[in-house]
Every structure is written in structure tokens, then in C-alpha cells.
Design a protein around this motif. Structure first.
Motif, PDB file in Angstrom:
ATOM      1  N   GLN A 156       0.840  -1.201   0.000  1.00 40.23           N
ATOM      2  CA  GLN A 156       0.000   0.000   0.000  1.00 40.23           C
ATOM      3  C   GLN A 156       0.873   1.247   0.000  1.00 40.23           C
ATOM      4  OE1 GLN A 156      -2.589  -0.285   3.389  1.00 40.23           O
ATOM      5  NE2 GLN A 156      -4.393  -0.421   2.081  1.00 40.23           N
ATOM      6  N   SER A 157       1.872   1.245   0.831  1.00 37.56           N
ATOM      7  CA  SER A 157       2.776   2.389   0.910  1.00 37.56           C
ATOM      8  C   SER A 157       3.466   2.595  -0.422  1.00 37.56           C
ATOM      9  CB  SER A 157       3.827   2.196   1.987  1.00 37.56           C
ATOM     10  OG  SER A 157       3.251   2.174   3.258  1.00 37.56           O
ATOM     11  N   SER A 158       3.871   1.492  -1.055  1.00 38.52           N
ATOM     12  CA  SER A 158       4.528   1.590  -2.355  1.00 38.52           C
ATOM     13  C   SER A 158       3.556   2.134  -3.395  1.00 38.52           C
ATOM     14  CB  SER A 158       5.038   0.233  -2.808  1.00 38.52           C
ATOM     15  OG  SER A 158       6.137  -0.146  -2.050  1.00 38.52           O
ATOM     16  N   ALA A 159       2.324   1.676  -3.334  1.00 37.74           N
ATOM     17  CA  ALA A 159       1.314   2.163  -4.291  1.00 37.74           C
ATOM     18  C   ALA A 159       1.065   3.652  -4.088  1.00 37.74           C
ATOM     19  CB  ALA A 159       0.026   1.379  -4.135  1.00 37.74           C
ATOM     20  N   VAL A 160       0.997   4.074  -2.839  1.00 38.91           N
ATOM     21  CA  VAL A 160       0.772   5.498  -2.543  1.00 38.91           C
ATOM     22  C   VAL A 160       1.965   6.303  -3.018  1.00 38.91           C
ATOM     23  CG1 VAL A 160       0.579   7.161  -0.637  1.00 38.91           C
ATOM     24  CG2 VAL A 160      -0.826   5.099  -0.632  1.00 38.91           C
ATOM     25  N   LEU A 161       3.163   5.750  -2.741  1.00 40.93           N
ATOM     26  CA  LEU A 161       4.371   6.442  -3.187  1.00 40.93           C
ATOM     27  C   LEU A 161       4.409   6.561  -4.712  1.00 40.93           C
ATOM     28  CD1 LEU A 161       7.208   5.138  -0.836  1.00 40.93           C
ATOM     29  CD2 LEU A 161       6.401   7.468  -1.076  1.00 40.93           C
ATOM     30  N   LEU A 162       4.071   5.477  -5.380  1.00 46.93           N
ATOM     31  CA  LEU A 162       4.057   5.501  -6.848  1.00 46.93           C
ATOM     32  C   LEU A 162       3.027   6.516  -7.353  1.00 46.93           C
ATOM     33  CD1 LEU A 162       4.401   1.729  -7.863  1.00 46.93           C
ATOM     34  CD2 LEU A 162       6.024   3.584  -8.259  1.00 46.93           C
ATOM     35  N   GLU A 163       1.876   6.530  -6.697  1.00 45.79           N
ATOM     36  CA  GLU A 163       0.829   7.490  -7.098  1.00 45.79           C
ATOM     37  C   GLU A 163       1.314   8.927  -6.877  1.00 45.79           C
ATOM     38  OE1 GLU A 163      -3.601   8.700  -5.663  1.00 45.79           O
ATOM     39  OE2 GLU A 163      -3.083   6.576  -5.523  1.00 45.79           O
ATOM     40  N   ARG A 164       1.932   9.151  -5.728  1.00 40.80           N
ATOM     41  CA  ARG A 164       2.438  10.486  -5.429  1.00 40.80           C
ATOM     42  C   ARG A 164       3.574  10.867  -6.373  1.00 40.80           C
ATOM     43  NH1 ARG A 164       1.217  11.615   0.432  1.00 40.80           N
ATOM     44  NH2 ARG A 164      -1.042  11.487   0.276  1.00 40.80           N
ATOM     45  N   GLU A 165       4.398   9.885  -6.684  1.00 33.22           N
ATOM     46  CA  GLU A 165       5.493  10.133  -7.613  1.00 33.22           C
ATOM     47  C   GLU A 165       4.947  10.482  -8.989  1.00 33.22           C
ATOM     48  OE1 GLU A 165       8.999   7.451  -9.338  1.00 33.22           O
ATOM     49  OE2 GLU A 165       8.977   7.512  -7.147  1.00 33.22           O
ATOM     50  N   SER A 166       3.900   9.818  -9.403  1.00 31.93           N
ATOM     51  CA  SER A 166       3.255  10.093 -10.683  1.00 31.93           C
ATOM     52  C   SER A 166       2.670  11.501 -10.676  1.00 31.93           C
ATOM     53  CB  SER A 166       2.171   9.047 -10.938  1.00 31.93           C
ATOM     54  OG  SER A 166       1.424   9.387 -12.083  1.00 31.93           O
ATOM     55  N   GLU A 167       2.033  11.847  -9.545  1.00 37.64           N
ATOM     56  CA  GLU A 167       1.480  13.196  -9.429  1.00 37.64           C
ATOM     57  C   GLU A 167       2.590  14.242  -9.481  1.00 37.64           C
ATOM     58  OE1 GLU A 167      -0.922  13.430  -5.915  1.00 37.64           O
ATOM     59  OE2 GLU A 167      -2.396  11.988  -6.675  1.00 37.64           O
TER      60      GLU A 167
END
Length: 137
Positions: free
Chosen positions: A8-19
Motif C-alpha cells: 500500500q505504501s509503495s502504491a501510494v508512493l508511486l501514485e504520489r510520484e506520478s502526481e
């Protein structure tokens, strides 16, 4: 649980990184737009300066044209005044000549009357006789 929390943390990080990547891309786009607008403003400022210089030149030429027109008008006015003086002199000369013509006309008429009178006297003298003349005794 740890794996799912880590995922989940990785997914959030990836999402934030994409943003962040999207925001970074948008910042770059906005910077390019700002550079283009800055260049456009510089170009417009240069054009404004050119137009101001052109306007000043046109004003200067207009002033020179007005000064030239005033000088021409002044010369025409002087010429007109000179012509008026010449016309006045010519009119005075014409009046003087007319007065002389009138004098000569009066003299001519007087001479014609005198000649006519003399002719009448000569005709009368031809028909008179010695007897008609009174004696001086």
C-alpha cells in the motif's frame, strides 16, 4: 500484513510520484509559456519603442512642414502687400493720366468752340461791306 501495508505504501508512493511527475511536467510547460510570453513582451516593448520613435519623427516632420507652410504664407502675404502697393501706385498713375485726359478734353472742346466761333466770324466778315462798318470819326 506487513507486505500488504508495504505494498500500500509503495502504491501510494508511486501514485504520489506520478502526481509529482505530472506537476513537474506542468511546471516545465508553464515555464515555457512564461518564457514565450516574456519574449513576446520584449518584442512588444521593442515595437513600442520603434513606434514611439516613428511618432516622434512624424511630429518633427509635421512641425517642420508647419514652419515651412508658415514661411510660405508669410512670403505670400508680403508679396500680396507688395502687389497691393504696386496696384495702388498704378491706380494713382491711372487717375493722374485720367485727369490729364480730362484736362485735354476740356481744352479740346474749348478750342473747337473757339474755332467754330472764328469760322462764324470769318463767314460774317465775308458778307459785311464797308458801308456797314461804322466810321470812327
Amino acid at each position: 500484513l506487513k507486505l500488504s501495508s508495504h505494498a500500500q505504501s509503495s502504491a501510494v508512493l508511486l501514485e504520489r510520484e506520478s502526481e509529482l511527475t505530472k506537476l513537474h511536467t506542468r511546471v516545465i510547460e508553464l515555464e515555457e509559456i512564461q518564457r514565450a510570453r516574456t519574449l513576446e513582451c520584449v518584442g512588444l516593448e521593442g515595437r513600442c519603442q520603434q513606434l514611439e520613435c516613428r511618432l516622434q519623427e512624424l511630429d518633427r516632420r509635421r512641425v517642420l512642414d508647419m514652419e515651412a507652410a508658415c514661411a510660405e504664407l508669410s512670403a505670400l502675404k508680403s508679396s500680396l502687400l507688395g502687389s497691393h502697393e504696386k496696384q495702388s501706385q498704378l491706380m494713382a498713375a491711372v487717375d493722374s493720366k485720367q485727369m490729364k485726359i480730362d484736362e485735354f478734353t476740356v481744352l479740346k472742346e474749348g478750342l473747337e468752340k473757339l474755332i467754330a466761333t472764328q469760322e462764324v466770324n470769318m463767314k460774317v466778315g465775308q458778307f459785311s461791306t464797308v458801308e456797314d462798318t461804322p466810321s470812327m470819326c
